[in-house]
Enzyme design. Structure first.
Site, PDB file in Angstrom:
ATOM      1  N   ALA A  65       0.866  -1.174   0.000  1.00 50.85           N
ATOM      2  CA  ALA A  65       0.000   0.000   0.000  1.00 50.85           C
ATOM      3  C   ALA A  65       0.906   1.228   0.000  1.00 50.85           C
ATOM      4  CB  ALA A  65      -0.895  -0.020   1.225  1.00 50.85           C
ATOM      5  N   GLY A 110       0.537  -5.018   0.893  1.00 48.10           N
ATOM      6  CA  GLY A 110      -0.675  -5.067   0.064  1.00 48.10           C
ATOM      7  C   GLY A 110      -0.456  -5.768  -1.268  1.00 48.10           C
ATOM      8  N   GLU A 113      -0.789  -9.333  -0.558  1.00 48.26           N
ATOM      9  CA  GLU A 113      -2.225  -9.562  -0.310  1.00 48.26           C
ATOM     10  C   GLU A 113      -3.028  -9.571  -1.609  1.00 48.26           C
ATOM     11  OE1 GLU A 113      -1.985  -6.409   2.587  1.00 48.26           O
ATOM     12  OE2 GLU A 113      -2.868  -7.685   4.122  1.00 48.26           O
ATOM     13  N   GLU A 133       4.647  -5.027   7.277  1.00 49.75           N
ATOM     14  CA  GLU A 133       3.902  -3.954   7.939  1.00 49.75           C
ATOM     15  C   GLU A 133       4.353  -3.646   9.366  1.00 49.75           C
ATOM     16  OE1 GLU A 133       2.577  -6.372   6.131  1.00 49.75           O
ATOM     17  OE2 GLU A 133       0.965  -5.616   4.863  1.00 49.75           O
TER      18      GLU A 133
HETATM   19  N1  DAK Z   1       4.631   3.145  -0.895  1.00 45.12           N
HETATM   20  C1  DAK Z   1       5.020   4.296  -1.476  1.00 45.12           C
HETATM   21  N2  DAK Z   1       6.135   4.419  -2.220  1.00 45.12           N
HETATM   22  C2  DAK Z   1       6.904   3.331  -2.366  1.00 45.12           C
HETATM   23  C3  DAK Z   1       6.567   2.095  -1.780  1.00 45.12           C
HETATM   24  C4  DAK Z   1       5.371   2.015  -1.008  1.00 45.12           C
HETATM   25  N3  DAK Z   1       4.943   0.859  -0.464  1.00 45.12           N
HETATM   26  N4  DAK Z   1       7.525   1.214  -2.104  1.00 45.12           N
HETATM   27  C5  DAK Z   1       8.413   1.874  -2.862  1.00 45.12           C
HETATM   28  N5  DAK Z   1       8.047   3.151  -3.031  1.00 45.12           N
HETATM   29  C6  DAK Z   1       8.719   4.197  -3.772  1.00 45.12           C
HETATM   30  C7  DAK Z   1       9.954   4.709  -3.027  1.00 45.12           C
HETATM   31  O1  DAK Z   1       9.600   5.667  -2.063  1.00 45.12           O
HETATM   32  C8  DAK Z   1      10.762   5.312  -4.161  1.00 45.12           C
HETATM   33  O2  DAK Z   1      10.225   6.567  -4.476  1.00 45.12           O
HETATM   34  P1  DAK Z   1      11.200   7.830  -4.854  1.00 45.12           P
HETATM   35  O3  DAK Z   1      12.090   7.990  -3.672  1.00 45.12           O
HETATM   36  O4  DAK Z   1      11.944   7.373  -6.092  1.00 45.12           O
HETATM   37  O5  DAK Z   1      10.249   8.953  -5.102  1.00 45.12           O
HETATM   38  C9  DAK Z   1      10.451   4.386  -5.325  1.00 45.12           C
HETATM   39  O6  DAK Z   1       9.256   3.687  -4.982  1.00 45.12           O
HETATM   40  C10 DAK Z   1      11.533   3.351  -5.550  1.00 45.12           C
HETATM   41  O7  DAK Z   1      11.766   2.706  -4.310  1.00 45.12           O
HETATM   42  P2  DAK Z   1      13.241   2.467  -3.717  1.00 45.12           P
HETATM   43  O8  DAK Z   1      14.165   3.556  -4.134  1.00 45.12           O
HETATM   44  O9  DAK Z   1      13.076   2.193  -2.273  1.00 45.12           O
HETATM   45  O10 DAK Z   1      13.652   1.139  -4.521  1.00 45.12           O
HETATM   46  P3  DAK Z   1      14.662   0.012  -4.064  1.00 45.12           P
HETATM   47  O11 DAK Z   1      14.830  -0.855  -5.243  1.00 45.12           O
HETATM   48  O12 DAK Z   1      15.895   0.602  -3.435  1.00 45.12           O
HETATM   49  O13 DAK Z   1      13.930  -0.792  -2.904  1.00 45.12           O
HETATM   50  C11 DAK Z   1      11.981  -1.914  -1.924  1.00 45.12           C
HETATM   51  C12 DAK Z   1      12.775  -1.571  -3.218  1.00 45.12           C
HETATM   52  C13 DAK Z   1      10.681  -2.623  -2.348  1.00 45.12           C
HETATM   53  C14 DAK Z   1      12.818  -2.914  -1.086  1.00 45.12           C
HETATM   54  C15 DAK Z   1      11.704  -0.639  -1.130  1.00 45.12           C
HETATM   55  O14 DAK Z   1      11.129   0.329  -2.003  1.00 45.12           O
HETATM   56  C16 DAK Z   1      10.758  -0.841   0.006  1.00 45.12           C
HETATM   57  O15 DAK Z   1      11.153  -1.346   1.064  1.00 45.12           O
HETATM   58  N6  DAK Z   1       9.491  -0.408  -0.188  1.00 45.12           N
HETATM   59  C17 DAK Z   1       8.472  -0.484   0.841  1.00 45.12           C
HETATM   60  C18 DAK Z   1       8.002  -1.884   0.976  1.00 45.12           C
HETATM   61  C19 DAK Z   1       6.953  -2.004   2.076  1.00 45.12           C
HETATM   62  O16 DAK Z   1       7.249  -1.763   3.253  1.00 45.12           O
HETATM   63  N7  DAK Z   1       5.735  -2.376   1.654  1.00 45.12           N
HETATM   64  C20 DAK Z   1       4.659  -2.558   2.567  1.00 45.12           C
HETATM   65  C21 DAK Z   1       3.876  -1.316   2.580  1.00 45.12           C
HETATM   66  S1  DAK Z   1       2.716  -1.340   3.886  1.00 45.12           S
HETATM   67  C22 DAK Z   1      -3.978  -0.873   6.382  1.00 45.12           C
HETATM   68  C23 DAK Z   1      -4.150  -0.810   5.029  1.00 45.12           C
HETATM   69  C24 DAK Z   1      -3.183  -1.346   4.208  1.00 45.12           C
HETATM   70  C25 DAK Z   1      -2.035  -1.891   4.745  1.00 45.12           C
HETATM   71  C26 DAK Z   1      -1.902  -1.965   6.113  1.00 45.12           C
HETATM   72  C27 DAK Z   1      -2.855  -1.471   6.953  1.00 45.12           C
HETATM   73  N8  DAK Z   1      -4.927  -0.253   7.226  1.00 45.12           N
HETATM   74  C28 DAK Z   1      -5.482   0.952   6.788  1.00 45.12           C
HETATM   75  C29 DAK Z   1      -5.143  -0.801   8.494  1.00 45.12           C
HETATM   76  C30 DAK Z   1      -0.997  -2.309   3.877  1.00 45.12           C
HETATM   77  C31 DAK Z   1       0.269  -1.956   4.201  1.00 45.12           C
HETATM   78  C32 DAK Z   1       1.361  -2.084   3.291  1.00 45.12           C
HETATM   79  O17 DAK Z   1       1.298  -2.636   2.226  1.00 45.12           O
END
Ligand code: DAK
Length: 259
Positions: A65, A110, A113, A133
């Site tokens: 997300a 997400g 998911e 998360e």
């Molecule tokens: N959201 C927003 N932007 C994201 C993103 C994300 N999940 N993942 C990557 N990006 C963006 C980065 O900020 C970066 O943007 P700029 O800096 O270029 O503007 C761009 O994508 C490229 O990312 P990286 O530079 O970080 O790329 P790398 O290859 O170095 O690293 C990575 C790739 C996938 C390892 C890294 O980007 C990363 O760790 N991303 C986050 C992964 C993550 O934590 N995903 C889970 C998100 S939380 C809920 C509703 C929904 C959810 C939970 C609760 N409620 C309302 C209760 C769901 C939660 C999630 O999914």
């Protein structure tokens, strides 16, 4: 409707939805979720579409997300966002038309998911899958606490959710999180071949099979027997059953008609 964050293509009865925000690694913001919801509704109401496939543009399937959007949420906004995600993913999983996730790269939070909401998951050898998360101070929000448990079992689901660690393709295959792993350049050909195999079958039989499986997951054996018996009997109310069996006996390929 024209789309900004997804690509929507249909060929030979198969719809391909590509999440298309590669600069943000296809992170799901509210607008992307709404576009996916609209595409799935179009698939639901279009008799010429039999199968849906999800993938991501670039090096990521969906990296979760959108953290930028979620960061400033109030509890009420978070509730609405989670509700939207559940609404979309439940629509995908409950639609009688089968779905395949062609996982090309990161499938995190997400994104994992979304893959879990699909019936089949085919992974490239480049995937990284997980539920990070808790490292962001939140729980999974789009279904992992239920679907991940159903797919890989409680022990592995808890390990993945509590540690936030990512799995590579072989590890995901080993625990049954994905159905198969293929080289990256084979991902779409293998996925589309499987979709075409499904599209070549009797569609009502296929949909009744999916509904019977979904409805039986939480049912006791007796109820599941009733569900399967009814699904089986219903097949005899459409001409594809006659065609399928006649074709077998006449040693020819069936020509299924029911949509
Ligand atoms: N959201 C927003 N932007 C994201 C993103 C994300 N999940 N993942 C990557 N990006 C963006 C980065 O900020 C970066 O943007 P700029 O800096 O270029 O503007 C761009 O994508 C490229 O990312 P990286 O530079 O970080 O790329 P790398 O290859 O170095 O690293 C990575 C790739 C996938 C390892 C890294 O980007 C990363 O760790 N991303 C986050 C992964 C993550 O934590 N995903 C889970 C998100 S939380 C809920 C509703 C929904 C959810 C939970 C609760 N409620 C309302 C209760 C769901 C939660 C999630 O999914």
């Amino acid at each position: 409707m024209s789309y900004k964050y997804i690509k929507f293509e249909v060929e030979d009865h198969v719809a391909l939805i590509t999440v298309n925000r590669p600069k943000a690694l296809n992170a799901l913001n509210s607008d992307t979720l709404r576009e996916i919801e609209k595409a799935v509704e179009d698939i639901a109401s279009d008799d010429s579409i039999y199968i849906m496939v999800f993938t991501g543009e670039g090096k990521s399937f969906v990296a979760g997300a959108d953290i930028g959007e979620m960061k400033g949420f109030t509890a009420e906004e978070a509730r609405r966002f989670a509700k939207l995600g559940h609404q979309v993913f439940n629509r995908i999983s409950s639609l009688c038309k089968p779905s395949i996730a062609a996982i090309n790269g990161y499938a995190l939070g997400g994104g994992c998911e979304l893959a879990l909401a699909c019936d089949i998951r085919i992974a490239s050898n480049k995937v990284r899958m997980g539920q990070p998360e808790v490292g962001l101070g939140i729980t999974p929000g789009f279904g992992a606490t239920k679907r991940l448990v159903e797919v890989v079992g409680q022990a592995k689901a808890k390990e993945l959710i509590f540690t936030g660690e990512y799995l590579n393709a072989e590890e995901a295959l080993k625990i049954g999180l994905v159905n198969k792993v293929v080289d990256m350049d084979e991902l779409m050909p293998v996925t589309m071949k499987m979709a075409q195999t499904m599209a070549s079958k009797a569609q009502l039989a296929l949909r009744y099979s999916k509904l019977a499986i979904e409805q039986s997951i939480y049912a006791d054996h007796q109820t599941a027997s009733h569900i399967e018996t009814s699904a089986f009997a219903l097949c005899f109310a459409n001409e594809d059953q006659k065609e399928g069996m006649s074709a077998f006996l006449e040693k020819r390929n069936p020509d299924f008609k029911c949509k």
